[in-house]
Design an enzyme around this catalytic site. Sequence first.
Site, PDB file in Angstrom:
ATOM      1  N   GLY A 211     -17.328  26.946  34.734  1.00  0.00           N
ATOM      2  CA  GLY A 211     -18.382  28.200  34.860  1.00  0.00           C
ATOM      3  C   GLY A 211     -17.928  28.823  36.084  1.00  0.00           C
ATOM      4  O   GLY A 211     -17.342  29.802  35.907  1.00  0.00           O
ATOM      5  N   ARG A 212     -18.531  28.376  37.313  1.00  0.00           N
ATOM      6  CA  ARG A 212     -18.414  29.346  38.430  1.00  0.00           C
ATOM      7  C   ARG A 212     -16.845  29.471  38.695  1.00  0.00           C
ATOM      8  O   ARG A 212     -16.627  30.848  39.166  1.00  0.00           O
ATOM      9  CB  ARG A 212     -19.068  28.597  39.572  1.00  0.00           C
TER      10      ARG A 212
ATOM     11  N   ARG B 290     -25.034  22.187  22.602  1.00  0.00           N
ATOM     12  CA  ARG B 290     -24.917  21.852  24.128  1.00  0.00           C
ATOM     13  C   ARG B 290     -26.388  21.174  24.668  1.00  0.00           C
ATOM     14  O   ARG B 290     -27.357  21.637  24.167  1.00  0.00           O
ATOM     15  CB  ARG B 290     -24.705  23.031  24.930  1.00  0.00           C
TER      16      ARG B 290
ATOM     17  N   TYR C 149     -34.335  25.134  27.834  1.00  0.00           N
ATOM     18  CA  TYR C 149     -34.932  26.355  27.034  1.00  0.00           C
ATOM     19  C   TYR C 149     -35.478  25.657  25.863  1.00  0.00           C
ATOM     20  O   TYR C 149     -35.959  24.481  25.678  1.00  0.00           O
ATOM     21  CB  TYR C 149     -33.771  26.990  26.842  1.00  0.00           C
TER      22      TYR C 149
HETATM   23  C1  LIG Z   1     -23.848  32.996  36.399  1.00  0.00           C
HETATM   24  C2  LIG Z   1     -24.354  31.790  35.613  1.00  0.00           C
HETATM   25  C3  LIG Z   1     -24.936  32.007  34.509  1.00  0.00           C
HETATM   26  C4  LIG Z   1     -25.188  30.873  33.337  1.00  0.00           C
HETATM   27  N1  LIG Z   1     -25.610  31.136  32.174  1.00  0.00           N
HETATM   28  C5  LIG Z   1     -25.575  30.060  31.220  1.00  0.00           C
HETATM   29  C6  LIG Z   1     -25.796  30.258  30.032  1.00  0.00           C
HETATM   30  O1  LIG Z   1     -25.908  31.391  29.556  1.00  0.00           O
HETATM   31  N2  LIG Z   1     -25.868  29.208  29.029  1.00  0.00           N
HETATM   32  C7  LIG Z   1     -25.692  27.964  29.659  1.00  0.00           C
HETATM   33  O2  LIG Z   1     -25.768  27.103  28.696  1.00  0.00           O
HETATM   34  N3  LIG Z   1     -25.468  27.768  30.649  1.00  0.00           N
HETATM   35  C8  LIG Z   1     -25.330  28.697  31.559  1.00  0.00           C
HETATM   36  N4  LIG Z   1     -24.808  28.498  32.783  1.00  0.00           N
HETATM   37  C9  LIG Z   1     -24.538  27.119  33.372  1.00  0.00           C
HETATM   38  C10 LIG Z   1     -22.794  27.077  33.261  1.00  0.00           C
HETATM   39  O3  LIG Z   1     -22.647  26.991  31.854  1.00  0.00           O
HETATM   40  C11 LIG Z   1     -22.324  25.476  33.939  1.00  0.00           C
HETATM   41  O4  LIG Z   1     -22.985  24.543  33.172  1.00  0.00           O
HETATM   42  C12 LIG Z   1     -22.743  25.391  35.215  1.00  0.00           C
HETATM   43  O5  LIG Z   1     -22.302  26.602  35.888  1.00  0.00           O
HETATM   44  C13 LIG Z   1     -21.971  24.113  35.855  1.00  0.00           C
HETATM   45  O6  LIG Z   1     -20.657  24.302  35.586  1.00  0.00           O
HETATM   46  P1  LIG Z   1     -19.547  24.707  37.084  1.00  0.00           P
HETATM   47  O7  LIG Z   1     -19.714  23.806  37.802  1.00  0.00           O
HETATM   48  O8  LIG Z   1     -18.262  24.772  36.173  1.00  0.00           O
HETATM   49  O9  LIG Z   1     -19.967  26.167  37.420  1.00  0.00           O
HETATM   50  C14 LIG Z   1     -24.930  29.554  33.800  1.00  0.00           C
HETATM   51  C15 LIG Z   1     -24.211  29.478  35.195  1.00  0.00           C
HETATM   52  C16 LIG Z   1     -24.111  30.303  36.033  1.00  0.00           C
HETATM   53  C17 LIG Z   1     -23.466  30.240  37.408  1.00  0.00           C
END
Ligand SMILES: Cc1cc2nc3c(=O)[nH]c(=O)nc-3n(C[C@H](O)[C@H](O)[C@H](O)COP(=O)(O)O)c2cc1C
Length: 385
Positions: free
Chosen positions: A325-326, A231, A184
């Site tokens: 996240g997920r 971040r 971004y």
């Molecule tokens: C549906 C979705 C929306 C996300 N939106 C953002 C966001 O708004 N800002 C951001 O920094 N990362 C966003 N991410 C990335 C997550 O914060 C995270 O870094 C990523 O899912 C990996 O972590 P995990 O393996 O625990 O899911 C998003 C991820 C998912 C799946």
Amino acid sequence: MPLGLERLFEPAEVGGQTCPNRMVLAPLTRSRAREDGVPTALMAEYYAQRSGAGLIVSEGTVVSPQGASYARVPGLYSPEQVEGWKPVVGAARSRGAIVYAQLWHVGRQAHSSAQPDRLPGWAPSAIPILSAQYRSPAGRIPFEVPRELSAEGIRGVVGQFATAARNALEAGFDGVELHGANGYLIDQFLNAGSNQRADQYGGTFTNRIRFLAEVLDALGEVIPLERVGLRLSPSSTWMDMQDPDKRGLYSAVVRLASARGLSYLHLVEPGIAGSTEAADARDTVVSSAELGALFNGPLIVTGGHTAESAAARIEAGTADLVGFGRLFIANPDLPFRFQTGAELEPLRREGLYAGGAAGYTDYPHHPDNPHSTRKEDPLCALSTP
Ligand SMILES: Cc1cc2nc3c(=O)[nH]c(=O)nc-3n(C[C@H](O)[C@H](O)[C@H](O)COP(=O)(O)O)c2cc1C
């Protein structure tokens, strides 16, 4: 509690406050705000369900209409948005979590169809993203050549970040997280592949970091910098984030963050491309532990973690808190499930981005959880001690 997970449940100091545990609700765009970016009651319910985290980072929240690329993401630039956030923040902190707003400007990931003036988005240089496509309501379409920000335009965006930070405090947030990850606007200034400017914002590391430094200067006028997290996704090439020296670049960024006394450093782990695992392993690997060692404050790592891997990182001293996240989307009571060894629900694609309650607030709490949200009273977690 399953053996070895104890460290996850220890409190942690972040920005002069105490998080009740070390599990972070990672920032997650879910597109359930109103069209004008005002947060909704459904969002309050969603955050209440996940209020067992130690630190909650809000979904990406745009600092201006120009900073948005998708419909129904919340903002922090209008009085109505500030009012709308108040009950959402209250719900998020109902069980003691610290709550930060993630401040977001998408830069060249915008599209004219979603810009107020129907022209392409703004970026450090007029270089389009080639390796990915824009998700339009009608399907995926190529990204456009963005408009290059003038020096005056940059000053304007810096001011938008400061206004949004002031608004975040007014809405009740404890602090803000700058979204410098995932390709971004801030990341676009940092990486040489998207920043070919010939002025003081392009060229050397110092110049490419200048935009971030100026945003921090402006934020420091309205909010203590110990309440500002950052971040970064240092290993990711997602959205054409190319740089010949990622290690050198992000080391310089982390040194700046440390020198400014920021609240925390939040690193997306290598191998993660935006919201999922990278399709191949060609991404540069800049280890989070190596960068974290340059930062004098709490380190959060997010990306692909399980309870076991997270606890192991805390135990090894290579992270202080871990984001999910997920897993947190599909398991609103993730800390309870970790603590009890309960089974985890799988993630459904349906409703991941936009829609109503389906795929958003309809993931169940575990039946044994005393905070269990009953169907007929989805906010009962709020009134449970
Ligand atoms: C549906 C979705 C929306 C996300 N939106 C953002 C966001 O708004 N800002 C951001 O920094 N990362 C966003 N991410 C990335 C997550 O914060 C995270 O870094 C990523 O899912 C990996 O972590 P995990 O393996 O625990 O899911 C998003 C991820 C998912 C799946």
